[in-house]
Design an enzyme around this catalytic site. Structure first.
Site, PDB file in Angstrom:
ATOM      1  N   TYR A   1      -7.850  -2.431   2.158  1.00  0.00           N
ATOM      2  CA  TYR A   1      -7.903  -2.354   0.696  1.00  0.00           C
ATOM      3  C   TYR A   1      -7.531  -3.717   0.102  1.00  0.00           C
ATOM      4  O   TYR A   1      -6.957  -4.585   0.771  1.00  0.00           O
ATOM      5  CB  TYR A   1      -6.952  -1.254   0.222  1.00  0.00           C
ATOM      6  CG  TYR A   1      -6.900  -1.055  -1.263  1.00  0.00           C
ATOM      7  CD1 TYR A   1      -8.007  -0.611  -1.969  1.00  0.00           C
ATOM      8  CD2 TYR A   1      -5.727  -1.301  -1.976  1.00  0.00           C
ATOM      9  CE1 TYR A   1      -7.954  -0.421  -3.341  1.00  0.00           C
ATOM     10  CE2 TYR A   1      -5.665  -1.112  -3.344  1.00  0.00           C
ATOM     11  CZ  TYR A   1      -6.785  -0.676  -4.025  1.00  0.00           C
ATOM     12  OH  TYR A   1      -6.732  -0.496  -5.378  1.00  0.00           O
TER      13      TYR A   1
ATOM     14  N   THR B   1      -5.232  -4.949  -1.663  1.00  0.00           N
ATOM     15  CA  THR B   1      -3.862  -5.452  -1.633  1.00  0.00           C
ATOM     16  C   THR B   1      -3.309  -5.652  -0.228  1.00  0.00           C
ATOM     17  O   THR B   1      -2.165  -6.104  -0.081  1.00  0.00           O
ATOM     18  CB  THR B   1      -2.923  -4.478  -2.367  1.00  0.00           C
ATOM     19  OG1 THR B   1      -2.954  -3.213  -1.685  1.00  0.00           O
ATOM     20  CG2 THR B   1      -3.335  -4.296  -3.812  1.00  0.00           C
ATOM     21  N   LYS B   2      -4.086  -5.339   0.797  1.00  0.00           N
ATOM     22  CA  LYS B   2      -3.540  -5.349   2.150  1.00  0.00           C
ATOM     23  C   LYS B   2      -3.501  -6.754   2.749  1.00  0.00           C
ATOM     24  O   LYS B   2      -4.121  -7.696   2.246  1.00  0.00           O
ATOM     25  CB  LYS B   2      -4.352  -4.408   3.048  1.00  0.00           C
ATOM     26  CG  LYS B   2      -4.284  -2.941   2.626  1.00  0.00           C
ATOM     27  CD  LYS B   2      -2.847  -2.433   2.574  1.00  0.00           C
ATOM     28  CE  LYS B   2      -2.736  -0.922   2.435  1.00  0.00           C
ATOM     29  NZ  LYS B   2      -3.141  -0.430   1.116  1.00  0.00           N
ATOM     30  N   ASN B   3      -2.783  -6.889   3.860  1.00  0.00           N
ATOM     31  CA  ASN B   3      -2.616  -8.196   4.505  1.00  0.00           C
ATOM     32  C   ASN B   3      -3.950  -8.797   4.926  1.00  0.00           C
ATOM     33  O   ASN B   3      -4.106 -10.018   4.970  1.00  0.00           O
ATOM     34  CB  ASN B   3      -1.715  -8.068   5.731  1.00  0.00           C
ATOM     35  CG  ASN B   3      -0.297  -7.673   5.380  1.00  0.00           C
ATOM     36  OD1 ASN B   3      -0.070  -6.896   4.449  1.00  0.00           O
ATOM     37  ND2 ASN B   3       0.670  -8.206   6.105  1.00  0.00           N
TER      38      ASN B   3
END
Length: 391
Positions: free
Chosen positions: A185, A187-189
């Site tokens: 997604y 916002t993920k790393n």
């Protein structure tokens, strides 16, 4: 009282994207192949090599990944799946998608991960799966969880939405449980905008998930529009529309190649936060005592407010940071607080560790695109709020 305010609002999160991602997406657009194709296959192969997993199946979300695994295992009505109350609703939704019953086990206060010491008491003859969540990027106690699963003949599906690149006792997350679901997604790393992937050492499970992810159509269905393909296909089972696109995979390939560097930057920022916040009596940096046998990739950086030391509550603390142009978030509202899950009869007070954590927790900005000045601004704003509102 005048407050210290940075000039521009610092969002809670911004992705780190550059010319490499732009060029990769342009190449896909110019190729004419936009949906599931060669880039998805390449991304799967590179991700499997990165984690050390035998198989990787790319899909359109971590939610889809978890759903596919449960469906492929034949989890259904009457079965139970054990997980944590401190997670996003997707972890519970996939259990309901297959008609099974979620069972919650409280977190360990030191890690905010599911407490293995409480799992045994929640197991019944209907339990089929353990679904641990690697909260914030810190791996769960996987040895204990796998031992419990082996003793009771249970599957383990890891929700690694926060934990891409994390390690447990020298092994990458994605190679320990029977299957692991990752999120890409925004916002993920590692981001593909939207997306997810399944890793497993079980070839049959990987094949079944691949078929289920594209309408139940026979394996390598995407090839039917290539020179090597054929118009003929078979629908072998009831499937879903969960496939990843080449546009997403192109982003994922670029992001994967710099994931370790991005995670290292996250660790640097977390270390600076820890050092600064250790001196503030109105909060506790979390976790305070990191286990030495695992690598935290800091998808989240959370603090726990000492509400007894403040004249404001958590909601007001967030507003004070916003007034200082610092974005924040909260992870997570415990599952049993949501109206949808009232049907299971869970009560407030039933999971005291998760509730205590939630009532005090606050997630601060932490991402590789942050500058050192951004980090300093967050620290100064937190200090300023505490200075103004300390009892």
């Amino acid at each position: 009282m005048q407050i210290a305010r940075r000039a521009h609002f610092l969002p809670y999160f911004l992705p780190l994207l550059d010319e490499q991602e732009e060029q990769a997406v342009l190449e896909v657009l110019r190729s004419g192949w936009l949906t599931t194709g060669p880039k998805v296959k390449q991304f799967e192969e590179e991700f499997a090599r990165y984690t050390g997993a035998s198989h990787a199946v790319a899909v359109n979300s971590c939610t889809a990944a978890m759903h596919l695994v449960l469906a492929a295992w034949g989890i259904r009505h009457g079965d139970e799946v054990i997980t944590t109350p401190l997670t996003f609703c997707a972890t519970l939704e996939v259990i309901e998608y297959v008609g099974a019953t979620p069972v919650l086990v409280d977190i360990a206060p030191a890690t905010a991960n599911i407490d293995p010491n409480r799992i045994e008491d929640a197991i019944t003859p209907r339990t089929r799966v353990l679904l641990p969540v690697h909260y914030g990027g810190l791996p769960c106690d996987m040895d204990a969880i796998m031992q419990i699963a082996a003793h009771h003949n249970l599957w383990v599906l890891e929700d690694a939405a926060h934990a891409v690149g994390a390690e447990y006792k020298g092994r990458k997350i994605g190679t320990i449980g029977h299957a692991t679901a990752f999120s890409f997604y925004a916002t993920k790393n590692l981001t593909t905008g939207e997306g997810g992937i399944i890793t497993t050492y079980d070839a049959d499970l990987a094949d079944q998930c691949r078929i289920l992810s594209l309408h139940g159509i026979s394996r390598d269905a995407w090839k039917r529009y290539t020179a090597a393909g054929t118009w003929y296909y078979e629908v072998q089972t009831l499937g879903y529309k969960y496939n990843m696109t080449d546009l997403q995979a192109a982003l994922g390939i670029c992001q994967l190649r710099k994931l370790d560097a991005m995670n290292a930057r996250r660790q640097q920022i977390a270390a600076r936060y820890h050092a600064a916040f250790a001196e503030m009596d109105f909060l506790t940096p979390f976790p305070t005592d990191l286990p030495t046998d695992r690598t935290h990739v800091w998808h989240l950086y959370t603090i726990l407010l000492n509400l007894d030391a403040l004249r404001i509550d958590r909601a007001q603390f967030i507003e004070e940071l916003k007034a200082r142009n610092i974005g924040t978030s909260v992870h997570f509202i415990p599952i049993h607080y949501h109206p949808h899950y009232a049907r299971y009869g869970w009560q407030r007070g039933q999971f005291p560790n998760a509730e205590h954590y939630y009532e005090r927790t606050l997630s601060l900005p932490l991402y590789p695109a942050m500058s050192d000045q951004d980090v300093d601004d967050v620290i100064e704003a937190v200090y300023d709020v505490g200075r103004q509102w300390r009892r």
